[in-house]
Structures are given as C-alpha cells and as structure tokens.
Design a protein around this motif. Structure first.
Motif, PDB file in Angstrom:
ATOM      1  N   GLY A 269       0.818  -1.201   0.000  1.00 44.20           N
ATOM      2  CA  GLY A 269       0.000   0.000   0.000  1.00 44.20           C
ATOM      3  C   GLY A 269       0.848   1.247   0.000  1.00 44.20           C
ATOM      4  O   GLY A 269       2.066   1.230  -0.064  1.00 44.20           O
ATOM      5  N   GLY A 270       0.187   2.359   0.116  1.00 42.92           N
ATOM      6  CA  GLY A 270       0.874   3.641   0.134  1.00 42.92           C
ATOM      7  C   GLY A 270       0.339   4.568  -0.964  1.00 42.92           C
ATOM      8  O   GLY A 270      -0.579   5.325  -0.749  1.00 42.92           O
ATOM      9  N   PRO A 271       0.954   4.501  -2.172  1.00 47.32           N
ATOM     10  CA  PRO A 271       2.023   3.609  -2.600  1.00 47.32           C
ATOM     11  C   PRO A 271       3.397   3.942  -2.048  1.00 47.32           C
ATOM     12  O   PRO A 271       4.349   3.201  -2.299  1.00 47.32           O
ATOM     13  CB  PRO A 271       2.004   3.779  -4.125  1.00 47.32           C
ATOM     14  CG  PRO A 271       1.502   5.161  -4.357  1.00 47.32           C
ATOM     15  CD  PRO A 271       0.496   5.397  -3.278  1.00 47.32           C
ATOM     16  N   THR A 272       3.522   5.049  -1.294  1.00 51.18           N
ATOM     17  CA  THR A 272       4.815   5.394  -0.721  1.00 51.18           C
ATOM     18  C   THR A 272       5.036   4.546   0.529  1.00 51.18           C
ATOM     19  O   THR A 272       4.620   4.893   1.628  1.00 51.18           O
ATOM     20  CB  THR A 272       4.871   6.896  -0.373  1.00 51.18           C
ATOM     21  OG1 THR A 272       4.495   7.654  -1.515  1.00 51.18           O
ATOM     22  CG2 THR A 272       6.275   7.292   0.046  1.00 51.18           C
ATOM     23  N   GLY A 273       5.662   3.416   0.351  1.00 48.13           N
ATOM     24  CA  GLY A 273       5.929   2.469   1.426  1.00 48.13           C
ATOM     25  C   GLY A 273       6.924   1.449   0.906  1.00 48.13           C
ATOM     26  O   GLY A 273       7.583   1.666  -0.117  1.00 48.13           O
ATOM     27  N   ARG A 274       7.026   0.317   1.563  1.00 52.84           N
ATOM     28  CA  ARG A 274       7.930  -0.717   1.070  1.00 52.84           C
ATOM     29  C   ARG A 274       7.530  -2.073   1.613  1.00 52.84           C
ATOM     30  O   ARG A 274       6.870  -2.175   2.656  1.00 52.84           O
ATOM     31  CB  ARG A 274       9.381  -0.423   1.454  1.00 52.84           C
ATOM     32  CG  ARG A 274       9.699  -0.544   2.943  1.00 52.84           C
ATOM     33  CD  ARG A 274      11.160  -0.204   3.213  1.00 52.84           C
ATOM     34  NE  ARG A 274      11.460  -0.272   4.649  1.00 52.84           N
ATOM     35  CZ  ARG A 274      11.971  -1.348   5.254  1.00 52.84           C
ATOM     36  NH1 ARG A 274      12.237  -2.438   4.552  1.00 52.84           N
ATOM     37  NH2 ARG A 274      12.213  -1.332   6.556  1.00 52.84           N
ATOM     38  N   ALA A 275       7.921  -3.103   0.914  1.00 54.62           N
ATOM     39  CA  ALA A 275       7.777  -4.461   1.402  1.00 54.62           C
ATOM     40  C   ALA A 275       8.827  -4.698   2.475  1.00 54.62           C
ATOM     41  O   ALA A 275       9.989  -4.337   2.306  1.00 54.62           O
ATOM     42  CB  ALA A 275       7.961  -5.451   0.252  1.00 54.62           C
ATOM     43  N   SER A 276       8.429  -5.316   3.565  1.00 55.07           N
ATOM     44  CA  SER A 276       9.322  -5.540   4.698  1.00 55.07           C
ATOM     45  C   SER A 276       9.652  -7.015   4.828  1.00 55.07           C
ATOM     46  O   SER A 276       8.849  -7.887   4.474  1.00 55.07           O
ATOM     47  CB  SER A 276       8.652  -5.043   5.985  1.00 55.07           C
ATOM     48  OG  SER A 276       9.363  -5.467   7.122  1.00 55.07           O
TER      49      SER A 276
END
Length: 611
Positions: free
Chosen positions: A393-400
């Motif tokens: 999501g976000g799209p400003t985020g990252r896979a952790s």
C-alpha cells in the motif's frame, strides 16, 4: 493464529522501565498499554475500558508518551479524550476541545502539561492543524498556519521546542519545514520566541524524525543529498545543517503515522540509527566519526537505550519468528506477538530472497521472493508452485522482511510469494521514491508484471497459476495489472482504490492532495484520473476478482469496491464482494482476519480447480 496474535508497537523507555502498545484481536481490536519494570513480568498499565489510539491524519500513531517520573499521557481511541495516568494509578483528564483529535505528545520539563499535535474537526471543511499546549486547565495553540504538523520535541533542558510542518500539495516525504523556537513561561503558560525555520528554504527537502541531541543540537534525517541521512542543526548559531558521514542507506521512514523513530542520541555523543539499504533494514552505531553495524537482530525501528544496564531493547521482527519485545539480546523475549502451534517452528517459515530485475526505461525494480515452505507438506513431484504477487500500500511504502502472516499463510500452503518494491517504494533513495510521480497506475503495474515474468523465466513458479493481491493503494495496482496483462489468473483487492476521481473528491485531509504528484492536479487533469482508474478499464478485466472491504472505511470508502464489483457483474465477469461490518481501513477484528484469509484462499483454489 488470528485470535492468538497481538500487534506490538511504540516501544518507549524511561530509566529501566519499558512500555509498549499491544493490539489485541481477541479484545475486539483494543490496544492496551503494557509495562515491564526491571525483572518483573509485563502488566497492563490501564484498565480494559481504555483503548489507546488516535485518528489524527486517520492513520494515527504517537498515541501515548511516558515521562521520567512515570506519568503517562494517552489518547483514548473511541472518545478522542486525552488522559493522564498518574504514578499512583489515578486517571486525570486534560483540557481538550470537543471535535478535536490529538497525537505525538511531549511532556514539559516540569511535567505540568504536554505539547501535542491537534487536528480540529469541529468546524465545516477541512480540519485545522496546530501544535498545542495541554494541561488540566487549558488548551493553547502555539504553532499554526500550516496544513499539517508533527514531532513537537522539547530540548532536554526544556528551553527549546522543535517541530516539522508541511502544507498542500506536499506529502511529508515530498517536503517539510523544520521549525525551532525558544520556550519561555509566563504565568504558568508556555510561549514561543525567536521562531526560525531551519535548512535550505530554496529546495524541497523532507525532514523526518527530529530529536534533540543536547540542549543546543538538533538531530534530524534530511533527504537533501538524495537519501534520508542524519544531520545536525544548532539553531541558535545557524540554519544550515552539518551532515554526518553517509550511513550506508536511508535513515528515515515515510511519515504515514506518528511516533516513528529512526535516530536515537546516546551518551558520549554516539548516535544509534535504523538504516534501510536496498529495501533491507539494519541497525548502525555512529561512534568516533564512523558508522558500524550492531548485531541486534531485526529491529522494526531504532532500539531504545536503557542507561542503567547499558543495553538496548527493541521490537524484534525477524522473517521466521514471531515479532517480540526483546531486551539486550534477541533471545531475551519479554513479550511475543504469538506462539507457534505445536509442531511448528522457524523451519516452517519461508525466508525472503532479495531480487532485482529489469523494468521499462532500462531501469531496475526490487522484490522479496519467498518459496513455499513446510516440513510436513509438499507439492507433487516436479510441480512448480503457484505464485501470489503482493503490491504494498501507500504507494509510498515498502515491502518488509519482518514476519508476516500475509506471507506465511501462502508459503505454508504451497504458494510462492513475490512482494514487490516497485518504483515509488521507500528504502532506495529519493530518486527511486519519486519515480512514481505522474506514473501511479503505470510503473507500479509494469514492475509487478515484470517481476512475475522474471521469476517465471527463472523456472521458480507455475506461469498458469499466478495471482495478485494488494490493499489500499495496492488494490489499484492489482486491478490495473489485471486490466493490462494476462499473466494473472485472478486478483484480490483489499479495501482498494478503484475510482481516482471519487478518491480525490471524497477522502480525508492528509491524502486529499496526495494524487497531485502521483497523477496530476484535479480537476485540471480529470482525463488522466479517468485513464488511471480501474473503473474505466473494467472491460479489459477478464480474470476473476475478489473484493474485501470494511463498511466504516473513511480512507477508501466502500462505494469504491461496490461500484467496481457491480460493473464487473454487469459484464458477466466472475467477481465476489464481501463487506466486514465495523472494520475501517485495515482489518483488526479476529473474525475478520480469519474469514478474509480463508475466503481468499478458497477463491483461488476454486479458480485453479476450474481451470
């Protein structure tokens, strides 16, 4: 596991005391405040009637703060009340206004009150933001005029206050302003003098996570050099920062929620930082002018420091074990998010492999690949696994890389998972983060499709059984990927965006101008909004689609899913919609978590069997 798992967040320390928040599905999603002192067992600091949380910016965070003397200020989620728990257990209300929400608290030096971010919803139109002073008698606005505020932080001697601010159309990862002022007291109330803005006023710079290193020195992460990187300000001397040596990655997080911490000053001029490099996180110590790695497991954010024992505590988030509050060493667990069922351990958990693959324009994108993993079950001999592609999501985020049920659920059932850090994700520098500007619904989609083709070409997965799932902004990526390719057998949109025009006209203040950069100004670019909306491309979607949505979602309203589902139905497409009563943006209740995973798995199984 849904009913037995808790979420762990916002770890704080005062002396040898640790406090943190626990989200408990078994208690209807209530968030409790938990404390651990010395060698004692953890215990709840507040009665079950209190649900700790805030909806400032809708996403919340920063819902409590503990003082050196053990007083706790907190926001009660359901009432929006701000309350003070005294060391003797008494609960005292602070003077807040009806229709207002509060977050990101900081105690004054004498603990007579707190500074906080206030979001005022009492008047028509967009809510108004301010940094305010709260005590038992009054509320007083100290800083106002910008659209958003965060991180009011007091210097150790109580003589200065800093904060960050930003205004439309910027998001906090686009540009913020770093402010500081001298704090004086008149008749028992604070006033700010000698206000100044710090940094380069001629450039768009994102400042995040400010913290006072001493009474005169402010430590903050700035992306002026292309990555979020620690720098120092001495506000009384100069507005120009002094950057620390390159820590080998980014030292900041996108400000979706309050209460995040990536930098921590330590005694002796040392600095502890949480660094993200190529999408992977590590802890580093700045000492004697250089950075070095610390072996502290997998902290979610920068660890807290316990001076009495000269040790650290943190929320440990390895990929193959439950998240846990640990102290001193990853094996010293104070509280675990859950316990594995009998016969299950780390050997049954898939671990990620970081992948880089080519995308359009000659660039590269990134992803985490998880193979199927189980000691007791296996695919048929020679069978390639089905693939679940995840669009964050976000799209400003990252896979952790942190342990995730939404990953392990699939890998333990024979699926491989590809968690894509498409262009626009954080952890790869400002240029990669801004590569999605004007391109949302294009480059994120291209990267997810390219990621699938990359792992298919390497022989890792079955090309006929690839599905894609995503939540919120990731839901838009899912639907556009289904419209623009035939690589996916099905898709699942969890409270996802389907109509960008409706989102621009009917969303909360924090994200109301988010699309200006991701798409373009609205309504001037209405044609582009139509082109990037999945609802416009319903005819091109032939794969089955599952929609899962809460009926109290204020970020992406339920009508978004209903409209898309009906259009697909009218075209005779295979589509299902399930609505969860009482859920908002993100599922929290035990029954919802259980049903949503099982429902999605059954959806894919029925499609695979039919094919």
């Amino acid at each position: 596991m849904a009913g037995r798992s808790v979420s762990l967040s916002e770890l704080q320390a005062q002396g040898d005391r640790l406090t943190w928040l626990e989200g408990r599905p078994l208690e209807k999603g209530r968030t409790a405040l938990v404390c651990q002192e010395k060698e004692d067992a953890p215990f709840d600091l507040l009665p079950p009637a209190y649900d700790i949380g805030t909806r400032v910016h809708e996403y919340g965070g920063g819902a409590y703060r503990i003082s050196p003397s053990g007083r706790v200020v907190f926001s009660e989620r359901r009432s929006n009340a701000v309350l003070l728990r005294e060391p003797d257990g008494r609960i005292v209300p602070l003077a807040v206004r009806e229709g207002c929400r509060y977050a990101d608290f900081s105690f004054s030096a004498d603990e007579s009150g707190v500074f906080a971010v206030c979001e005022d919803h009492s008047m028509p139109g967009e809510p108004r933001a301010a940094i305010v002073w709260l005590d038992e008698r009054t509320e007083r606005a100290l800083v106002q005029g910008d659209d958003f505020y965060a991180a009011p932080r007091l210097s150790p001697d109580g003589g200065h206050l800093c904060w960050i601010a930003w205004s439309h159309p910027d998001m906090p990862w686009d540009a913020t302003r770093l402010g500081a002022a001298a704090l004086v007291w008149k008749d028992g109330e604070p006033e700010l003098e000698k206000r100044r803005l710090l940094g380069n006023a001629d450039r768009a710079v994102s400042y995040v996570d400010p913290v006072w290193e001493d009474n005169e020195t402010l430590l903050v992460s700035s992306d002026e050099t292309g990555i979020w990187r620690p720098c120092r300000f001495r506000p009384a001397e100069s507005p120009i920062p002094r950057f620390l040596p390159d820590p080998g990655g980014e030292s900041g997080f996108p400000h979706w929620v309050f209460g995040q911490t990536s930098l921590r000053p330590l005694p002796g001029g040392r600095i502890l930082a949480q660094i993200v490099s190529e999408g992977l996180s590590r802890t580093r110590l700045f000492e004697a002018g250089a950075w070095r790695d610390l072996s502290l497991g997998a902290p979610a954010q920068v660890p807290v420091f316990l001076p009495e024992r000269e040790e650290y505590a943190w929320i440990d988030t390895p990929p193959d074990r439950p998240p846990a509050i640990v102290r001193g060493h990853p094996e010293t667990v104070l509280r675990s998010a859950f316990a594995f069922p009998p016969g299950i351990d780390a050997q049954d958990c898939a671990r990620p492999e970081a992948l880089t693959f080519p995308v359009s324009d000659g660039g590269q994108a990134h992803a985490l690949f998880y193979p199927p993993c189980s000691r007791t079950h296996a695919l048929a001999p020679g069978e390639k696994p089905p693939l679940v592609v995840m669009a964050h999501g976000g799209p400003t985020g990252r896979a952790s890389t942190a342990f995730s049920f939404k990953v392990q659920w699939w890998t333990s059932r024979g699926f491989a998972v590809l968690d894509v850090n498409y262009r626009g994700s954080t952890g790869f520098g400002r240029a990669y983060r801004t590569a999605l500007e004007g391109q949302w619904g294009v480059r994120d989609v291209e990267d997810c499709i390219a990621g699938v083709r990359h792992v298919v070409a390497s022989g890792r997965v079955d090309p006929a059984r690839c599905v894609i799932r995503g939540s919120s902004a990731g839901g838009l990526t899912v639907l556009m990927a289904l419209a623009r390719s035939d690589v996916f057998a099905a898709g699942c949109s969890l409270y996802g965006v389907t109509d960008l025009r409706a989102l621009a006209e009917d969303t909360h203040k924090f994200e109301s101008r988010y699309l200006d950069r991701l798409i373009g100004p609205y309504p001037e670019q209405e044609t582009l909004y139509l082109d990037r909306s999945p609802l416009t491309h319903v005819d091109a979607i032939t794969a089955p689609v599952l929609f899962l949505h809460g009926d109290e979602d204020k970020v992406v309203p339920l009508d978004q899913a209903r409209s898309m589902h009906k259009r697909l139905q009218d075209l005779g497409r295979r589509t299902e919609l399930h609505v969860y009563p009482g859920e908002s943006h993100g599922f929290r209740q035990r029954e919802t978590l259980q049903d949503s995973f099982a429902r999605e798995l059954d959806f894919y199984r029925r499609i695979f069997m039919a094919e």
